[in-house]
Design a protein around this motif. Structure first.
Motif, PDB file in Angstrom:
ATOM      1  N   ALA A  64       0.824  -1.208   0.000  1.00 40.05           N
ATOM      2  CA  ALA A  64       0.000   0.000   0.000  1.00 40.05           C
ATOM      3  C   ALA A  64       0.857   1.257   0.000  1.00 40.05           C
ATOM      4  CB  ALA A  64      -0.932  -0.004   1.205  1.00 40.05           C
ATOM      5  N   LEU A  65       1.988   1.219   0.729  1.00 43.82           N
ATOM      6  CA  LEU A  65       2.870   2.376   0.766  1.00 43.82           C
ATOM      7  C   LEU A  65       3.489   2.636  -0.605  1.00 43.82           C
ATOM      8  CD1 LEU A  65       4.736   1.833   4.165  1.00 43.82           C
ATOM      9  CD2 LEU A  65       3.098   3.644   3.618  1.00 43.82           C
ATOM     10  N   VAL A  66       3.842   1.556  -1.303  1.00 48.73           N
ATOM     11  CA  VAL A  66       4.485   1.696  -2.606  1.00 48.73           C
ATOM     12  C   VAL A  66       3.487   2.072  -3.694  1.00 48.73           C
ATOM     13  CG1 VAL A  66       5.761   0.460  -4.403  1.00 48.73           C
ATOM     14  CG2 VAL A  66       6.347   0.108  -1.993  1.00 48.73           C
ATOM     15  N   THR A  67       2.353   1.356  -3.709  1.00 46.76           N
ATOM     16  CA  THR A  67       1.398   1.543  -4.805  1.00 46.76           C
ATOM     17  C   THR A  67       0.357   2.615  -4.517  1.00 46.76           C
ATOM     18  OG1 THR A  67      -0.129  -0.100  -3.913  1.00 46.76           O
ATOM     19  CG2 THR A  67       1.601  -0.906  -5.376  1.00 46.76           C
ATOM     20  N   ARG A  68       0.267   3.020  -3.249  1.00 41.47           N
ATOM     21  CA  ARG A  68      -0.786   3.937  -2.807  1.00 41.47           C
ATOM     22  C   ARG A  68      -2.171   3.344  -3.052  1.00 41.47           C
ATOM     23  NH1 ARG A  68       1.258  10.166  -3.660  1.00 41.47           N
ATOM     24  NH2 ARG A  68       3.396   9.815  -2.973  1.00 41.47           N
ATOM     25  N   ARG A  69      -2.222   1.993  -3.028  1.00 41.11           N
ATOM     26  CA  ARG A  69      -3.479   1.274  -3.139  1.00 41.11           C
ATOM     27  C   ARG A  69      -3.586   0.340  -1.952  1.00 41.11           C
ATOM     28  NH1 ARG A  69      -4.288  -0.111  -9.538  1.00 41.11           N
ATOM     29  NH2 ARG A  69      -5.990  -1.343  -8.675  1.00 41.11           N
ATOM     30  N   SER A  70      -4.730   0.368  -1.279  1.00 46.17           N
ATOM     31  CA  SER A  70      -4.893  -0.371  -0.025  1.00 46.17           C
ATOM     32  C   SER A  70      -5.155  -1.853  -0.218  1.00 46.17           C
ATOM     33  CB  SER A  70      -6.046   0.238   0.777  1.00 46.17           C
ATOM     34  OG  SER A  70      -7.281   0.055   0.087  1.00 46.17           O
ATOM     35  N   GLY A  71      -5.639  -2.253  -1.395  1.00 49.15           N
ATOM     36  CA  GLY A  71      -6.007  -3.643  -1.602  1.00 49.15           C
ATOM     37  C   GLY A  71      -7.310  -4.010  -0.918  1.00 49.15           C
ATOM     38  N   ILE A  72      -8.119  -3.005  -0.598  1.00 47.69           N
ATOM     39  CA  ILE A  72      -9.386  -3.241   0.101  1.00 47.69           C
ATOM     40  C   ILE A  72     -10.533  -2.679  -0.744  1.00 47.69           C
ATOM     41  CG2 ILE A  72     -10.731  -2.864   2.200  1.00 47.69           C
ATOM     42  CD1 ILE A  72      -8.104  -2.291   3.642  1.00 47.69           C
ATOM     43  N   ILE A  73     -11.586  -3.470  -0.896  1.00 50.46           N
ATOM     44  CA  ILE A  73     -12.811  -3.045  -1.562  1.00 50.46           C
ATOM     45  C   ILE A  73     -13.903  -2.914  -0.503  1.00 50.46           C
ATOM     46  CG2 ILE A  73     -14.584  -3.649  -3.265  1.00 50.46           C
ATOM     47  CD1 ILE A  73     -11.858  -2.960  -4.450  1.00 50.46           C
ATOM     48  N   GLY A  74     -14.598  -1.799  -0.494  1.00 48.13           N
ATOM     49  CA  GLY A  74     -15.715  -1.615   0.418  1.00 48.13           C
ATOM     50  C   GLY A  74     -17.000  -2.153  -0.185  1.00 48.13           C
ATOM     51  N   THR A 124     -14.811   5.205   3.272  1.00 43.54           N
ATOM     52  CA  THR A 124     -13.829   6.162   2.756  1.00 43.54           C
ATOM     53  C   THR A 124     -12.703   6.373   3.769  1.00 43.54           C
ATOM     54  OG1 THR A 124     -15.533   7.272   1.460  1.00 43.54           O
ATOM     55  CG2 THR A 124     -13.502   8.482   1.837  1.00 43.54           C
ATOM     56  N   ARG A 125     -13.048   6.404   5.047  1.00 42.84           N
ATOM     57  CA  ARG A 125     -12.024   6.582   6.096  1.00 42.84           C
ATOM     58  C   ARG A 125     -11.101   5.372   6.184  1.00 42.84           C
ATOM     59  NH1 ARG A 125     -16.364   8.428   9.280  1.00 42.84           N
ATOM     60  NH2 ARG A 125     -16.193   6.555  10.596  1.00 42.84           N
ATOM     61  N   GLN A 126     -11.544   4.221   5.676  1.00 45.82           N
ATOM     62  CA  GLN A 126     -10.703   3.024   5.668  1.00 45.82           C
ATOM     63  C   GLN A 126      -9.779   2.982   4.452  1.00 45.82           C
ATOM     64  OE1 GLN A 126     -12.638  -0.760   6.333  1.00 45.82           O
ATOM     65  NE2 GLN A 126     -14.217   0.156   7.602  1.00 45.82           N
ATOM     66  N   SER A 127      -9.837   4.005   3.627  1.00 43.10           N
ATOM     67  CA  SER A 127      -8.993   4.090   2.422  1.00 43.10           C
ATOM     68  C   SER A 127      -9.256   2.946   1.451  1.00 43.10           C
ATOM     69  CB  SER A 127      -7.503   4.121   2.808  1.00 43.10           C
ATOM     70  OG  SER A 127      -7.215   5.234   3.608  1.00 43.10           O
ATOM     71  N   VAL A 128     -10.511   2.553   1.312  1.00 37.83           N
ATOM     72  CA  VAL A 128     -10.833   1.528   0.323  1.00 37.83           C
ATOM     73  C   VAL A 128     -10.580   2.091  -1.068  1.00 37.83           C
ATOM     74  CG1 VAL A 128     -12.539   0.442   1.821  1.00 37.83           C
ATOM     75  CG2 VAL A 128     -13.275   2.196   0.196  1.00 37.83           C
ATOM     76  N   GLU A 129     -10.317   1.202  -2.006  1.00 34.02           N
ATOM     77  CA  GLU A 129     -10.031   1.636  -3.375  1.00 34.02           C
ATOM     78  C   GLU A 129     -11.307   1.894  -4.177  1.00 34.02           C
ATOM     79  OE1 GLU A 129      -7.134  -0.573  -5.561  1.00 34.02           O
ATOM     80  OE2 GLU A 129      -6.077  -1.174  -3.745  1.00 34.02           O
ATOM     81  N   ALA A 130     -12.364   1.190  -3.834  1.00 39.07           N
ATOM     82  CA  ALA A 130     -13.642   1.348  -4.524  1.00 39.07           C
ATOM     83  C   ALA A 130     -14.729   0.838  -3.594  1.00 39.07           C
ATOM     84  CB  ALA A 130     -13.653   0.565  -5.839  1.00 39.07           C
ATOM     85  N   ILE A 131     -15.969   1.209  -3.890  1.00 35.70           N
ATOM     86  CA  ILE A 131     -17.106   0.774  -3.082  1.00 35.70           C
ATOM     87  C   ILE A 131     -18.136   0.116  -3.997  1.00 35.70           C
ATOM     88  CG2 ILE A 131     -19.040   1.515  -1.630  1.00 35.70           C
ATOM     89  CD1 ILE A 131     -17.271   3.782  -0.608  1.00 35.70           C
ATOM     90  N   LEU A 151     -13.947   8.270  -5.196  1.00 35.83           N
ATOM     91  CA  LEU A 151     -13.430   6.969  -5.608  1.00 35.83           C
ATOM     92  C   LEU A 151     -14.552   6.226  -6.319  1.00 35.83           C
ATOM     93  CD1 LEU A 151     -13.251   4.593  -2.495  1.00 35.83           C
ATOM     94  CD2 LEU A 151     -14.501   6.711  -2.516  1.00 35.83           C
ATOM     95  N   PRO A 152     -14.229   5.165  -7.079  1.00 33.85           N
ATOM     96  CA  PRO A 152     -15.263   4.466  -7.841  1.00 33.85           C
ATOM     97  C   PRO A 152     -16.375   3.923  -6.953  1.00 33.85           C
ATOM     98  CG  PRO A 152     -13.081   3.804  -8.579  1.00 33.85           C
ATOM     99  CD  PRO A 152     -12.875   4.636  -7.352  1.00 33.85           C
ATOM    100  N   LEU A 153     -17.616   4.120  -7.386  1.00 33.69           N
ATOM    101  CA  LEU A 153     -18.793   3.655  -6.660  1.00 33.69           C
ATOM    102  C   LEU A 153     -19.620   2.817  -7.624  1.00 33.69           C
ATOM    103  CD1 LEU A 153     -20.385   3.784  -4.015  1.00 33.69           C
ATOM    104  CD2 LEU A 153     -21.395   5.926  -4.790  1.00 33.69           C
ATOM    105  N   ILE A 154     -19.642   1.494  -7.398  1.00 37.69           N
ATOM    106  CA  ILE A 154     -20.284   0.555  -8.305  1.00 37.69           C
ATOM    107  C   ILE A 154     -21.643   0.164  -7.732  1.00 37.69           C
ATOM    108  CG2 ILE A 154     -20.023  -1.617  -9.562  1.00 37.69           C
ATOM    109  CD1 ILE A 154     -17.692   0.367  -9.994  1.00 37.69           C
ATOM    110  N   VAL A 155     -22.690   0.271  -8.537  1.00 34.27           N
ATOM    111  CA  VAL A 155     -24.038  -0.120  -8.110  1.00 34.27           C
ATOM    112  C   VAL A 155     -24.336  -1.524  -8.635  1.00 34.27           C
ATOM    113  CG1 VAL A 155     -26.489   0.434  -8.182  1.00 34.27           C
ATOM    114  CG2 VAL A 155     -24.800   2.268  -8.189  1.00 34.27           C
TER     115      VAL A 155
END
Length: 342
Positions: A64-74, A124-131, A151-155
């Motif tokens: 996450a530090l390197v890619t700035r991506r948390s690897g978490i989907i909400g 959003t506070r959990q730094s998810v990449e998308a919801i 951030l991306p919000l998928i319905v």
């Protein structure tokens, strides 16, 4: 009494070990782990095999530090025990895990504008990449259309347009198929048992019923509004049995259809001899009811996979609209040709 000296623990495999075993560079391993689409399939397979052989586990915090991506989907879902929403929620979680993502689920006991906004804020506070939002009520769509989550919000299942960041099954077409099946069997007095009309899926199924009826030159009946539960289906089934003016029923989900079947059996009405019944969803029990239930099948596993495909495409900047999945009519024993129909 002698004791054996402590055996040193084997060092945990690191990325360099994976690269060495796969015969690739450290950077290639990193790109495979981070889901890059620029890696050749054969190279990706070698890296994945090396990861499996070594039992390598990426350090998600470091990544996450390197890619700035948390690897978490909400995921925003509900506490509902209803088969459709719970199946979709499970399929999205499984698809996220298969794609190498953790998922953070916010189940809502009640779907309101306030609880939906709170859920988005929490994720959003959990730094998810998308919801991924699995809430098919109209309030959920209102939140999506007004939200600026950054951030991306998928319905999933809530938007029947098939446009934008949405995934789902064509509810209108499924309802048309169910109703047309009954029309083709000679039925004209067809009643629709609807879901709660604050749900976009319930509205879509009403629309499909009305379209099929009008296309056949028939006047749609005012839907009997339910709440997705067998208990409400049972109440409506008793009303239909008393009225005696219905030869076929299209029910908006299988769980309500179970209640309808029970009420008709109590009233000594034969299904399908006196009344034909069609459900929607194809729950696992549908083929084992008495009679086995004719219904519309939704591929919930495909919904989850498509939702995660859309998440990945959006994160990679290659978003495209995803067409609605086609539903499938499953004909079983609860429907038959109307007596004396040509």
């Amino acid at each position: 009494m002698s004791t054996q000296p402590n055996q040193p623990m084997a060092p945990k495999p690191v990325m360099a070990d994976v690269a060495r075993l796969a015969g690739v560079s450290h950077q290639t391993v990193s790109r495979v782990i981070n889901g890059s689409t620029s890696i050749r399939p054969a190279t990706k397979a070698r890296v994945e095999q090396a990861i499996a052989e070594l039992g390598y586990r990426p350090n998600t915090a470091a990544r996450a530090l390197v890619t700035r991506r948390s690897g978490i989907i909400g995921i925003v879902g509900t506490n509902s025990a209803l088969y459709g929403p719970s199946s979709i929620q499970r399929s999205v979680q499984e698809a996220a895990r298969a794609a190498g993502y953790f998922s953070s689920l916010v189940p809502l006991a009640e779907v309101t504008l306030e609880t939906l906004h709170d859920a988005l804020d929490h994720l959003t506070r959990q730094s998810v990449e998308a919801i991924v939002m699995i809430a098919a009520q109209e309030d959920a769509l209102a939140v999506v259309h007004s939200a600026d989550a950054g951030l991306p919000l998928i319905v999933v299942e809530g938007d029947l347009s098939g446009r934008g960041l949405s995934v789902g099954v064509d509810q209108i077409d499924g309802a048309r198929q169910a109703t047309q099946h009954l029309i083709d069997l000679g039925h004209r007095a067809i009643t629709h048992v609807a879901g709660p009309l604050t749900w976009t899926e319930a509205k879509g199924r009403c629309t499909g019923y009305e379209q099929a009826m009008r296309a056949a030159g028939l006047t749609p009946r005012t839907p009997c509004e339910g709440d997705w539960t067998p208990a409400r289906g049972y109440e409506i089934g008793r009303e239909l049995a008393r009225s005696g003016d219905t030869t076929a029923v299209f029910v908006a989900n299988d769980q309500m259809a179970i209640g309808v079947l029970h009420a008709l059996a109590e009233a000594d009405l034969s299904v399908p001899g006196d009344i034909s019944v069609v459900g929607f969803d194809d729950i696992p029990e549908a083929g084992y009811l008495n009679p086995a239930l004719t219904t519309i099948r939704q591929d919930f596993h495909a919904i989850g996979r498509r939702a995660m495909d859309l998440v990945m495409a959006t994160l990679d900047g290659s978003t495209t609209s995803v067409p609605l999945l086609p539903p499938e009519l499953i004909v079983r024993d609860s429907t038959a040709r109307l007596k004396d129909s040509p």
